[in-house]
Design a protein around this motif. Structure first.
Motif, short mmCIF file in Angstrom:
data_model
loop_
_atom_site.label_atom_id
_atom_site.label_comp_id
_atom_site.label_asym_id
_atom_site.label_seq_id
_atom_site.Cartn_x
_atom_site.Cartn_y
_atom_site.Cartn_z
N TYR A 87 0.68 -1.24 0.12
CA TYR A 87 0.02 0.01 0.14
C TYR A 87 0.78 1.24 -0.13
O TYR A 87 0.42 2.29 -0.45
CB TYR A 87 -0.91 -0.02 1.31
N PRO A 103 -5.73 0.25 -0.86
CA PRO A 103 -6.39 -0.13 0.18
C PRO A 103 -8.07 -0.30 -0.23
O PRO A 103 -8.64 -0.72 0.57
CB PRO A 103 -6.45 1.03 1.17
N ARG A 104 -8.36 -0.10 -1.60
CA ARG A 104 -9.46 -0.49 -2.02
C ARG A 104 -9.55 -1.97 -2.27
O ARG A 104 -11.00 -2.78 -2.30
CB ARG A 104 -9.98 0.11 -3.30
N SER A 161 -17.66 -5.20 -5.28
CA SER A 161 -17.17 -3.94 -4.87
C SER A 161 -16.82 -3.14 -6.15
O SER A 161 -16.05 -3.52 -6.92
CB SER A 161 -16.11 -3.88 -3.81
N ASP A 163 -15.47 -0.42 -6.20
CA ASP A 163 -14.29 0.29 -6.14
C ASP A 163 -13.01 -0.73 -6.21
O ASP A 163 -12.23 -0.28 -7.01
CB ASP A 163 -13.99 0.69 -4.65
N ALA A 164 -13.41 -1.92 -6.13
CA ALA A 164 -12.45 -3.12 -6.47
C ALA A 164 -12.28 -3.20 -7.88
O ALA A 164 -11.13 -3.29 -8.57
CB ALA A 164 -12.77 -4.39 -5.76
N HIS A 221 -6.10 -2.30 7.29
CA HIS A 221 -5.77 -1.59 6.24
C HIS A 221 -6.52 -2.24 4.78
O HIS A 221 -6.82 -1.52 4.17
CB HIS A 221 -4.69 -1.19 5.73
N GLU A 222 -6.92 -3.49 4.97
CA GLU A 222 -7.34 -4.11 3.86
C GLU A 222 -9.10 -4.23 4.06
O GLU A 222 -9.34 -3.91 4.90
CB GLU A 222 -6.95 -5.60 3.81
N PRO A 223 -9.96 -3.98 2.79
CA PRO A 223 -11.25 -4.22 2.81
C PRO A 223 -11.69 -5.46 3.87
O PRO A 223 -11.65 -6.51 3.27
CB PRO A 223 -11.74 -4.24 1.52
N SER A 225 -14.40 -6.81 4.05
CA SER A 225 -15.79 -7.39 3.50
C SER A 225 -14.90 -8.17 2.42
O SER A 225 -15.47 -9.32 2.07
CB SER A 225 -16.77 -6.60 2.83
N ALA A 226 -13.87 -8.10 2.08
CA ALA A 226 -13.12 -8.83 1.38
C ALA A 226 -12.53 -10.15 2.00
O ALA A 226 -11.95 -10.92 1.68
CB ALA A 226 -12.13 -8.32 0.38
#
Length: 299
Positions: A87, A103-104, A161, A163-164, A221-223, A225-226
């Motif tokens: 990142y 970070p997305r 996502s 964003d992803a 720092h990672e999403p 939800s993933a």
């Protein structure tokens, strides 16, 4: 930590100093490097625009004042913010390929890379896939790597996502694969009605909430939800397994990563004869199963 390091001048000085600060701060290295020295080398190489591994002839070269300030700043961020190195550099390597990350998306680290590099041998030795689905594509690393491994294939790269998918689109374009890799916003198979694939690959969320709470700070720092999946980490893997019956071709193959959750999945579906791949470069919980075998087991 103190950043009064006026006595440091050379690349070797900062490499040693950075590694020492990382050890003292008890950082975690699970995002592409093996330890403090490797992590420091990645960050210094990025700031100084050098290739890795750092060339020995550069180690005793003196840094300019601007370079010293930039190096101190990035090393400080790694310690204070606990940001994983990818990142900070904006890139990560996967299956020998460079990917843009932020970070997305999760930082690419799936052991599925090893299978892609081998062409999913021996399972796909006789018939390379024409259509591939990557579920939970994130940065698009698996989708892009699969497209490059199978030059005749088209790939749907799915993520819930938006964003992803923006990040994935950058990586698809980086490798000139816009004609063969299609980013699709979808909750697993929801937007893929009637679509069938010769190969489905997925590194979905599979971390139980209770385990997520105890992960090192770098993972925050990672999403989330993933990473996190309900039902003891099995909600997403189970939905992918059952949905695969409607989206694999008759001779299709499912490759599913569930990491350390694999004993829970095996216990939940004892009738399913998963093949758990022995990974030469480390990692665990990558299952391979053919559609016809899965259909019989879940009948």
């Amino acid at each position: 930590m103190s950043l009064s390091v006026d006595s440091l001048r050379t690349l070797r000085d900062f490499l040693r100093w950075g590694a020492s600060r990382f050890v003292a701060a008890d950082l975690f290295y699970g995002h592409g490097t093996a330890g403090a020295a490797d992590e420091a080398a990645v960050l210094l190489a990025h700031v100084l625009h050098l290739d890795l591994p750092l060339a020995p002839e550069f180690l005793d070269a003196a840094l300019t004042a601007d370079e010293r300030a930039a190096v101190r700043a990035v090393l400080r961020r790694r310690v204070v913010e606990r940001l994983p190195a990818p990142y900070l550099t904006g890139e990560a390597w996967f299956a020998g390929l460079r990917f843009a990350v932020d970070p997305r998306v999760l930082i690419p680290r799936s052991p599925i890379a090893e299978l892609i590099e081998s062409g999913f041998s021996p399972w796909l030795d006789e018939a390379p896939p024409g259509r591939i689905l990557d579920i939970g594509t994130g940065s698009g690393c698996i989708a892009v790597a699969c497209a490059l491994a199978f030059p005749e294939a088209v790939v749907d790269a799915v993520d819930i996502s938006a964003d992803a998918l923006d990040v994935a689109a950058v990586n698809v374009a980086r490798y000139g694969l816009q004609a063969r890799v299609r980013p699709v916003q979808s909750d697993l198979y929801a937007a893929l009605a009637g679509q069938r694939y010769d190969l489905i690959v997925s590194n979905p969320p599979y971390v139980p909430e209770t385990e997520y709470a105890g992960l090192p700070a770098e993972y925050r720092h990672e999403p989330g939800s993933a990473l996190v999946s309900d039902d003891q980490g099995l909600e997403h893997p189970l939905r992918i397994l059952y949905g695969a019956l409607d989206h694999l071709t008759e001779d299709g193959l499912l490759v599913l990563e569930v990491g350390a959750t694999w004993p829970a999945l095996a216990a939940r579906l004892p009738q399913v004869p998963f093949i758990w791949v022995e990974l030469e470069r480390g990692g665990e919980g990558v299952a391979v199963i053919e559609r016809r075998v899965l259909a019989e087991a879940l009948a």
